[in-house]
Scaffold this motif. Structure first.
Motif, short mmCIF file in Angstrom:
data_model
loop_
_atom_site.label_atom_id
_atom_site.label_comp_id
_atom_site.label_asym_id
_atom_site.label_seq_id
_atom_site.Cartn_x
_atom_site.Cartn_y
_atom_site.Cartn_z
N SER A 17 73.99 -28.82 20.04
CA SER A 17 75.32 -29.37 19.69
C SER A 17 76.26 -28.55 20.56
O SER A 17 76.00 -27.56 21.03
CB SER A 17 75.36 -28.91 18.18
N LYS A 18 77.51 -29.40 20.59
CA LYS A 18 78.65 -28.50 21.11
C LYS A 18 79.57 -28.51 20.23
O LYS A 18 79.94 -29.70 20.09
CB LYS A 18 78.69 -29.19 22.59
N GLU A 19 80.35 -27.62 20.05
CA GLU A 19 81.63 -27.63 19.41
C GLU A 19 82.66 -26.66 20.32
O GLU A 19 82.57 -25.76 20.72
CB GLU A 19 81.71 -26.62 18.09
N LEU A 30 83.48 -31.38 17.00
CA LEU A 30 82.14 -31.23 17.37
C LEU A 30 81.78 -32.50 18.30
O LEU A 30 81.93 -33.53 17.83
CB LEU A 30 81.36 -31.36 15.86
N ALA A 33 76.13 -33.53 18.59
CA ALA A 33 75.52 -33.11 17.51
C ALA A 33 73.92 -33.24 17.65
O ALA A 33 73.58 -34.44 17.59
CB ALA A 33 75.98 -33.48 16.08
N ASP A 34 73.04 -32.17 17.53
CA ASP A 34 71.72 -32.52 17.25
C ASP A 34 71.10 -33.56 18.56
O ASP A 34 70.50 -34.42 18.09
CB ASP A 34 71.27 -32.71 16.05
N ARG A 231 75.58 -38.49 19.42
CA ARG A 231 74.31 -38.41 19.09
C ARG A 231 73.78 -39.48 20.06
O ARG A 231 74.38 -40.34 20.44
CB ARG A 231 74.03 -38.95 17.69
#
Ligand code: ADP
Ligand code: MG
Length: 277
Positions: A17-19, A30, A33-34, A231
């Motif tokens: 994930s990258k925020e 975000l 995610a995942d 995603r």
């Protein structure tokens, strides 16, 4: 397809994930995610998805230019923490040194890379090889501003290849080119990648595009992304024969695959045209 699934992964994205946090405002995004995905040696993987879905974010993490907020990115089982010459990157905007000639741009890696001390004669041979490979022979002494967009991108490509990377990371490299040049460079890329080589001898390529036809034409597999947060929605096998030639685009097999991908991202693409922020 040659046993794509059984090989150990060359690149492994494991639950990343990258925020992003904007420093001044503290606003958080975000971006992805995942995301989990294995890419095997010699594979040509395309990632497609709407603008802003996190494609560049993923590529930058594989390049070692950004770190995931969670999860791991590994190459040959070892975590990626920084850029390295075993991973060559080609961006949309060429990223050539404007004050250096074609030759000097291509020579830059082999000359200054700390782990490769080639002699002058060897280096000369290497550079000449890549200039020939991308068909820039005769243009070696020109500066980037003297070249067409297509030639600049050939030069950027040769510059990445001259470091002899195992993995090539390409972020929409043809997006700024006119349609005809783009089609020509797609075929050129496959030739240079070595469509007729055994998989073990090919480079592993991760190629980002928002062009569905481009992805189907080039890839062994296409990862389709969705948005908010980014995603991987589906990974599709592209079981079209190689070498791939222009005539492939007109076949019903090609069109069917392109349509399937379009149906998958259509909704996302539509939503991306509405700014909800
Ligand atoms: N450095 C950054 N700081 C804050 N937000 C960013 C940054 N880079 C990208 N983003 C945001 O993360 C999301 C994914 O961006 P990006 O990976 O560039 O998408 P793509 O390449 O698919 O267009 C977008 O919402 C974008 O605005
Ligand atoms: Mg991008």
């Amino acid at each position: 397809m040659e046993a794509l699934d059984q090989a150990a992964p060359k690149i492994r994205l494991d639950g990343i994930s990258k925020e992003y946090i904007v420093p001044r405002t503290g606003q958080r995004t975000l971006a992805i995610a995942d995301v989990s995905l294995d890419i095997v040696q010699g594979e040509f993987l395309c990632i497609v998805g709407p603008s802003g879905c996190g494609k560049s974010t993923i590529l930058n993490m594989i390049a070692g230019l950004a770190e995931p907020s969670a999860g791991t990115v590994a190459m040959d089982g070892a975590p990626i923490r920084a850029p390295g010459s075993e991973r060559g990157v080609v961006f949309q905007d060429y990223a050539l040194f404007p004050w250096k000639t074609v030759r000097e741009n291509i020579e830059f890696g082999p000359r200054f890379r700390s782990d490769a001390r080639l002699g002058a004669a060897e280096r000369d041979k290497l550079v000449r090889h890549y200039i020939d490979l991308v068909s820039l022979t005769g243009a070696e002494h020109k500066y980037p501003h003297e070249l067409s967009g297509g030639m600049r991108q050939r030069c950027a490509f040769a510059r990445a290849l001259a470091n002899e990377p195992e993995v090539l990371l390409m972020d929409e490299p043809f997006a700024a080119l006119d349609a005809q040049t783009r089609l020509i460079l797609q075929e050129e890329l496959l030739r240079i990648w070595g469509e007729d080589l055994p998989r073990a001898e090919r480079k592993t390529v991760i190629f980002i595009t928002h062009g569905i036809d481009e992805a189907v034409f080039l890839a062994d597999r296409v990862a389709v992304m969705s948005n908010h947060p980014g995603r991987i929605k589906t990974v599709m096998d592209i079981d079209l024969p190689r070498p791939r030639r222009e005539s492939l685009r007109a076949t019903s097999e090609f069109q069917t695959l392109a349509d399937e991908i379009w149906q998958l991202i259509r909704r996302e693409a539509y939503e991306a045209t509405i700014d909800r922020r």
